[in-house]
Design a protein around this motif. Structure first.
Motif, PDB file in Angstrom:
ATOM      1  N   ALA A  39       0.834  -1.196   0.000  1.00  0.00           N
ATOM      2  CA  ALA A  39       0.000   0.000   0.000  1.00  0.00           C
ATOM      3  C   ALA A  39       0.870   1.248   0.000  1.00  0.00           C
ATOM      4  O   ALA A  39       1.979   1.251   0.545  1.00  0.00           O
ATOM      5  CB  ALA A  39      -0.925   0.008   1.217  1.00  0.00           C
ATOM      6  N   SER A  40       0.341   2.314  -0.596  1.00  0.00           N
ATOM      7  CA  SER A  40       1.126   3.546  -0.694  1.00  0.00           C
ATOM      8  C   SER A  40       0.237   4.773  -0.651  1.00  0.00           C
ATOM      9  O   SER A  40      -0.908   4.739  -1.102  1.00  0.00           O
ATOM     10  CB  SER A  40       1.937   3.555  -1.999  1.00  0.00           C
ATOM     11  OG  SER A  40       2.707   4.734  -2.107  1.00  0.00           O
ATOM     12  N   ASN A  41       0.813   5.845  -0.113  1.00  0.00           N
ATOM     13  CA  ASN A  41       0.155   7.156  -0.157  1.00  0.00           C
ATOM     14  C   ASN A  41       0.550   7.937  -1.396  1.00  0.00           C
ATOM     15  O   ASN A  41       0.150   9.082  -1.562  1.00  0.00           O
ATOM     16  CB  ASN A  41       0.524   7.972   1.087  1.00  0.00           C
ATOM     17  CG  ASN A  41       2.007   8.284   1.148  1.00  0.00           C
ATOM     18  OD1 ASN A  41       2.845   7.397   0.938  1.00  0.00           O
ATOM     19  ND2 ASN A  41       2.353   9.527   1.445  1.00  0.00           N
ATOM     20  N   VAL A  42       1.333   7.293  -2.278  1.00  0.00           N
ATOM     21  CA  VAL A  42       1.789   7.919  -3.528  1.00  0.00           C
ATOM     22  C   VAL A  42       1.381   6.987  -4.666  1.00  0.00           C
ATOM     23  O   VAL A  42       2.069   5.984  -4.936  1.00  0.00           O
ATOM     24  CB  VAL A  42       3.315   8.145  -3.533  1.00  0.00           C
ATOM     25  CG1 VAL A  42       3.758   8.839  -4.824  1.00  0.00           C
ATOM     26  CG2 VAL A  42       3.737   8.967  -2.306  1.00  0.00           C
ATOM     27  N   LYS A  64      -3.031  13.789  -0.356  1.00  0.00           N
ATOM     28  CA  LYS A  64      -3.263  15.215  -0.576  1.00  0.00           C
ATOM     29  C   LYS A  64      -4.755  15.534  -0.464  1.00  0.00           C
ATOM     30  O   LYS A  64      -5.596  14.855  -1.039  1.00  0.00           O
ATOM     31  CB  LYS A  64      -2.735  15.623  -1.952  1.00  0.00           C
ATOM     32  CG  LYS A  64      -1.225  15.464  -2.082  1.00  0.00           C
ATOM     33  CD  LYS A  64      -0.738  15.785  -3.481  1.00  0.00           C
ATOM     34  CE  LYS A  64       0.763  15.574  -3.594  1.00  0.00           C
ATOM     35  NZ  LYS A  64       1.257  15.813  -4.973  1.00  0.00           N
ATOM     36  N   GLY A  65      -5.058  16.542   0.292  1.00  0.00           N
ATOM     37  CA  GLY A  65      -6.442  16.941   0.493  1.00  0.00           C
ATOM     38  C   GLY A  65      -7.148  16.203   1.611  1.00  0.00           C
ATOM     39  O   GLY A  65      -8.318  16.483   1.890  1.00  0.00           O
ATOM     40  N   LEU A  66      -6.458  15.266   2.238  1.00  0.00           N
ATOM     41  CA  LEU A  66      -7.046  14.521   3.353  1.00  0.00           C
ATOM     42  C   LEU A  66      -6.246  14.800   4.622  1.00  0.00           C
ATOM     43  O   LEU A  66      -5.021  14.856   4.585  1.00  0.00           O
ATOM     44  CB  LEU A  66      -7.012  13.011   3.084  1.00  0.00           C
ATOM     45  CG  LEU A  66      -7.899  12.487   1.954  1.00  0.00           C
ATOM     46  CD1 LEU A  66      -7.600  11.021   1.705  1.00  0.00           C
ATOM     47  CD2 LEU A  66      -9.373  12.663   2.308  1.00  0.00           C
ATOM     48  N   ASP A  67      -6.927  14.951   5.732  1.00  0.00           N
ATOM     49  CA  ASP A  67      -6.154  15.067   6.971  1.00  0.00           C
ATOM     50  C   ASP A  67      -5.653  13.681   7.362  1.00  0.00           C
ATOM     51  O   ASP A  67      -6.104  12.656   6.829  1.00  0.00           O
ATOM     52  CB  ASP A  67      -6.964  15.730   8.092  1.00  0.00           C
ATOM     53  CG  ASP A  67      -8.176  14.922   8.550  1.00  0.00           C
ATOM     54  OD1 ASP A  67      -8.088  13.675   8.593  1.00  0.00           O
ATOM     55  OD2 ASP A  67      -9.207  15.535   8.870  1.00  0.00           O
ATOM     56  N   ARG A  68      -4.714  13.660   8.274  1.00  0.00           N
ATOM     57  CA  ARG A  68      -4.030  12.410   8.596  1.00  0.00           C
ATOM     58  C   ARG A  68      -4.998  11.325   9.064  1.00  0.00           C
ATOM     59  O   ARG A  68      -4.925  10.168   8.660  1.00  0.00           O
ATOM     60  CB  ARG A  68      -2.967  12.681   9.665  1.00  0.00           C
ATOM     61  CG  ARG A  68      -1.967  11.537   9.831  1.00  0.00           C
ATOM     62  CD  ARG A  68      -0.873  11.891  10.830  1.00  0.00           C
ATOM     63  NE  ARG A  68      -0.286  13.193  10.562  1.00  0.00           N
ATOM     64  CZ  ARG A  68       0.614  13.442   9.612  1.00  0.00           C
ATOM     65  NH1 ARG A  68       1.009  12.458   8.833  1.00  0.00           N
ATOM     66  NH2 ARG A  68       1.099  14.661   9.432  1.00  0.00           N
ATOM     67  N   ARG A  69      -5.910  11.712   9.919  1.00  0.00           N
ATOM     68  CA  ARG A  69      -6.837  10.720  10.468  1.00  0.00           C
ATOM     69  C   ARG A  69      -7.755  10.159   9.381  1.00  0.00           C
ATOM     70  O   ARG A  69      -7.994   8.940   9.327  1.00  0.00           O
ATOM     71  CB  ARG A  69      -7.665  11.344  11.592  1.00  0.00           C
ATOM     72  CG  ARG A  69      -8.568  10.363  12.300  1.00  0.00           C
ATOM     73  CD  ARG A  69      -9.170  10.967  13.555  1.00  0.00           C
ATOM     74  NE  ARG A  69     -10.026  10.026  14.256  1.00  0.00           N
ATOM     75  CZ  ARG A  69     -10.594  10.262  15.415  1.00  0.00           C
ATOM     76  NH1 ARG A  69     -10.390  11.406  16.033  1.00  0.00           N
ATOM     77  NH2 ARG A  69     -11.361   9.361  15.990  1.00  0.00           N
ATOM     78  N   ALA A  70      -8.252  11.030   8.497  1.00  0.00           N
ATOM     79  CA  ALA A  70      -9.153  10.574   7.432  1.00  0.00           C
ATOM     80  C   ALA A  70      -8.432   9.617   6.486  1.00  0.00           C
ATOM     81  O   ALA A  70      -8.993   8.596   6.057  1.00  0.00           O
ATOM     82  CB  ALA A  70      -9.710  11.768   6.664  1.00  0.00           C
ATOM     83  N   PHE A  71      -7.186   9.966   6.139  1.00  0.00           N
ATOM     84  CA  PHE A  71      -6.421   9.071   5.270  1.00  0.00           C
ATOM     85  C   PHE A  71      -6.196   7.726   5.948  1.00  0.00           C
ATOM     86  O   PHE A  71      -6.387   6.664   5.339  1.00  0.00           O
ATOM     87  CB  PHE A  71      -5.077   9.704   4.910  1.00  0.00           C
ATOM     88  CG  PHE A  71      -4.223   8.813   4.052  1.00  0.00           C
ATOM     89  CD1 PHE A  71      -4.335   8.831   2.677  1.00  0.00           C
ATOM     90  CD2 PHE A  71      -3.304   7.936   4.631  1.00  0.00           C
ATOM     91  CE1 PHE A  71      -3.562   7.986   1.880  1.00  0.00           C
ATOM     92  CE2 PHE A  71      -2.536   7.094   3.856  1.00  0.00           C
ATOM     93  CZ  PHE A  71      -2.659   7.126   2.476  1.00  0.00           C
TER      94      PHE A  71
END
Length: 202
Positions: A39-42, A64-71
């Motif tokens: 899994a990746s955030n990129v 991008k566009g998401l706060d840490r908790r939402a992501f």
């Protein structure tokens, strides 16, 4: 042995440590873990391409566009839907939310390019050289809410040479990471499964 521990590897870039973990698993089928997800955030991370070539399922979502908790809530959902039991961070360049870490307590490992507790955070190789350290190296540790502060489960030193700069030291440490991390994950996964089986027998 019992069913292999289902591992997700989290990456943000080229995925060289992910590849080392996967190749370790592929070389010998009598292993304690199985990588079931990368899994990746990129979404454009090169490591995702490598994972797909190895036949490993992938998941990605831009932070991008998401706060840490939402992501992290979406990441958590992806991990649980794939029945992941253990997480290995491998060049994952994003801090995890406290809620996420709490939800996976004792089940997240990270590899850090220093001899913890020395040089937590970034720019570790330059800092080790500037500090006049005799050795650099890498550490595999359990992730806790405090940055790079969880229990160290494996560590290996790399001597700092007079000619070293941050890049040359990083290159030599990375070679050690590729050897250390698979063995540490193997041992941790085996111990995790053994503890679960012992608890069931009680």
């Amino acid at each position: 042995m019992a069913d292999k521990v289902r591992v997700a590897v989290l990456i943000s870039g080229r995925g060289s440590n992910m590849l080392a973990l996967a190749e370790h698993r592929r070389r010998d089928h009598d292993r304690s873990y199985e990588i079931v997800l990368v899994a990746s955030n990129v979404p454009e991370a090169r490591g995702l391409v490598l994972a797909r070539r190895l036949g490993i399922k992938t998941w990605s979502l831009s932070h991008k566009g998401l706060d840490r908790r939402a992501f992290d809530e979406q990441l958590d959902a992806a991990l649980r839907s794939n029945e992941v039991e253990l997480i290995a961070l491998a060049g994952y360049m994003r801090l995890l939310s406290p809620e996420f870490v709490e939800g996976w307590e004792g089940r997240i490992l990270n590899i850090h390019p220093s001899l913890l507790p020395l040089h937590k955070g970034l720019d570790t190789h330059r800092r080790a050289i500037v500090a006049g350290d005799e050795f650099g190296g890498c550490s595999v540790h359990v992730v806790t809410a405090d940055l790079d502060s969880g229990p160290v489960v494996a560590q290996e030193r790399v001597r700092i040479l007079p000619r070293d700069d941050a890049d040359s030291l990083a290159e030599r440490v990375l070679e050690v990471e590729h050897r250390l991390y698979p063995k540490a994950l193997e041992d941790y996964a085996r111990a995790l499964r053994a503890a679960e089986e012992e608890a069931q027998d009680e």
